[in-house]
Design a protein around this motif. Structure first.
Motif, PDB file in Angstrom:
ATOM      1  N   UNK A 131       0.848  -1.194   0.000  1.00 10.80           N
ATOM      2  CA  UNK A 131       0.000   0.000   0.000  1.00 10.80           C
ATOM      3  C   UNK A 131       0.882   1.242   0.000  1.00 10.80           C
ATOM      4  N   UNK A 132       0.599   2.156  -0.917  1.00  7.03           N
ATOM      5  CA  UNK A 132       1.386   3.366  -1.048  1.00  7.03           C
ATOM      6  C   UNK A 132       0.829   4.440  -0.117  1.00  7.03           C
ATOM      7  N   UNK A 133       1.713   5.079   0.606  1.00 10.39           N
ATOM      8  CA  UNK A 133       1.321   6.197   1.460  1.00 10.39           C
ATOM      9  C   UNK A 133       2.325   7.322   1.305  1.00 10.39           C
ATOM     10  N   UNK A 134       1.792   8.536   1.251  1.00 14.87           N
ATOM     11  CA  UNK A 134       2.615   9.732   1.238  1.00 14.87           C
ATOM     12  C   UNK A 134       2.210  10.563   2.443  1.00 14.87           C
ATOM     13  N   UNK A 135       3.161  10.886   3.272  1.00 15.71           N
ATOM     14  CA  UNK A 135       2.868  11.634   4.489  1.00 15.71           C
ATOM     15  C   UNK A 135       3.666  12.929   4.480  1.00 15.71           C
ATOM     16  N   UNK A 157       5.904   2.228   0.484  1.00 15.28           N
ATOM     17  CA  UNK A 157       5.232   1.328  -0.436  1.00 15.28           C
ATOM     18  C   UNK A 157       5.677   1.470  -1.882  1.00 15.28           C
ATOM     19  N   UNK A 158       6.655   2.331  -2.132  1.00 18.01           N
ATOM     20  CA  UNK A 158       7.191   2.479  -3.483  1.00 18.01           C
ATOM     21  C   UNK A 158       8.709   2.570  -3.411  1.00 18.01           C
ATOM     22  N   UNK A 159       9.326   2.372  -4.546  1.00 19.39           N
ATOM     23  CA  UNK A 159      10.752   2.646  -4.690  1.00 19.39           C
ATOM     24  C   UNK A 159      10.838   4.043  -5.287  1.00 19.39           C
ATOM     25  N   UNK A 160      11.047   5.024  -4.441  1.00 14.59           N
ATOM     26  CA  UNK A 160      10.845   6.413  -4.867  1.00 14.59           C
ATOM     27  C   UNK A 160      11.772   6.833  -5.992  1.00 14.59           C
ATOM     28  N   UNK A 163      16.494   9.881  -2.211  1.00 15.02           N
ATOM     29  CA  UNK A 163      15.936   8.573  -2.563  1.00 15.02           C
ATOM     30  C   UNK A 163      16.195   7.523  -1.476  1.00 15.02           C
ATOM     31  N   UNK A 164      17.285   7.660  -0.783  1.00 13.56           N
ATOM     32  CA  UNK A 164      17.580   6.706   0.287  1.00 13.56           C
ATOM     33  C   UNK A 164      16.543   6.775   1.402  1.00 13.56           C
ATOM     34  N   UNK A 165      15.955   7.951   1.570  1.00 14.73           N
ATOM     35  CA  UNK A 165      14.937   8.145   2.610  1.00 14.73           C
ATOM     36  C   UNK A 165      13.529   8.166   2.033  1.00 14.73           C
ATOM     37  N   UNK A 166      13.411   7.950   0.717  1.00  8.36           N
ATOM     38  CA  UNK A 166      12.092   8.003   0.056  1.00  8.36           C
ATOM     39  C   UNK A 166      11.367   9.306   0.380  1.00  8.36           C
ATOM     40  N   UNK A 200       0.132   9.026  -7.121  1.00  9.37           N
ATOM     41  CA  UNK A 200      -0.362   8.997  -5.751  1.00  9.37           C
ATOM     42  C   UNK A 200      -0.244  10.390  -5.134  1.00  9.37           C
ATOM     43  N   UNK A 201      -1.178  10.689  -4.227  1.00  8.66           N
ATOM     44  CA  UNK A 201      -1.203  11.987  -3.550  1.00  8.66           C
ATOM     45  C   UNK A 201      -1.142  11.806  -2.041  1.00  8.66           C
ATOM     46  N   UNK A 202      -0.527  12.761  -1.398  1.00  3.94           N
ATOM     47  CA  UNK A 202      -0.580  12.820   0.051  1.00  3.94           C
ATOM     48  C   UNK A 202      -1.869  13.476   0.500  1.00  3.94           C
ATOM     49  N   UNK A 203      -2.019  13.564   1.813  1.00  2.00           N
ATOM     50  CA  UNK A 203      -3.261  14.107   2.371  1.00  2.00           C
ATOM     51  C   UNK A 203      -3.241  15.628   2.446  1.00  2.00           C
ATOM     52  N   UNK A 204      -2.076  16.213   2.256  1.00  2.00           N
ATOM     53  CA  UNK A 204      -1.961  17.667   2.257  1.00  2.00           C
ATOM     54  C   UNK A 204      -1.517  18.221   3.596  1.00  2.00           C
ATOM     55  N   UNK A 205      -0.808  19.325   3.533  1.00  2.00           N
ATOM     56  CA  UNK A 205      -0.398  20.037   4.741  1.00  2.00           C
ATOM     57  C   UNK A 205      -0.682  21.520   4.534  1.00  2.00           C
TER      58      UNK A 205
END
Length: 117
Positions: free
Chosen positions: A1-5, A26-29, A73-76, A106-111
């Motif tokens: 499952x992909x998540x963007x925070x 959840x991805x290889x950024x 990329x190491x920290x995605x 994919x999208x994050x939830x926003x800040x």
């Protein structure tokens, strides 16, 4: 499952700075283009800055010279350093990752970013 925070948003006075971060799981950024978009009240979502897999960047005219996008990329993780903020930068900022154009995105939830005058 992909998540963007996303994190790093907040309230800042005009002329101040903020640094947004977006951690992808959840991805290889390194395989994805990564970007920041924003949506102000009553307006459409718009590109702020984008960085591709090779590290090339693209900025909205409103962001050029003030904002810097970078990735680890190491920290995605993708970052957006925002300097000399203006009240018109007030918006919800969204992280996006995509591959094969917009085939998979994919999208994050926003800040929230609020810049007071």
């Amino acid at each position: 499952q992909v998540q963007l925070v996303e994190s790093g948003g907040g309230l800042v006075q005009a002329g101040g700075s903020l640094r947004l971060s977006c951690v992808a799981t959840g991805i290889i950024s390194r395989l994805y283009n990564m970007g920041w978009y924003r949506q102000a009240p009553g307006k459409q979502r718009e590109l702020v800055a984008d960085i591709n897999t090779g590290g090339s960047t693209d900025y909205a005219d409103s962001a050029k010279g003030r904002f810097t996008i970078s990735r680890d990329n190491a920290k995605n993780t993708v970052y957006l350093q925002m300097n000399r903020l203006k009240p018109e930068d007030t918006a919800v900022y969204y992280c996006n990752v995509r591959i094969l154009g917009w085939t998979l995105s994919y999208w994050g939830q926003g800040t929230n970013v609020t810049v007071s005058s």
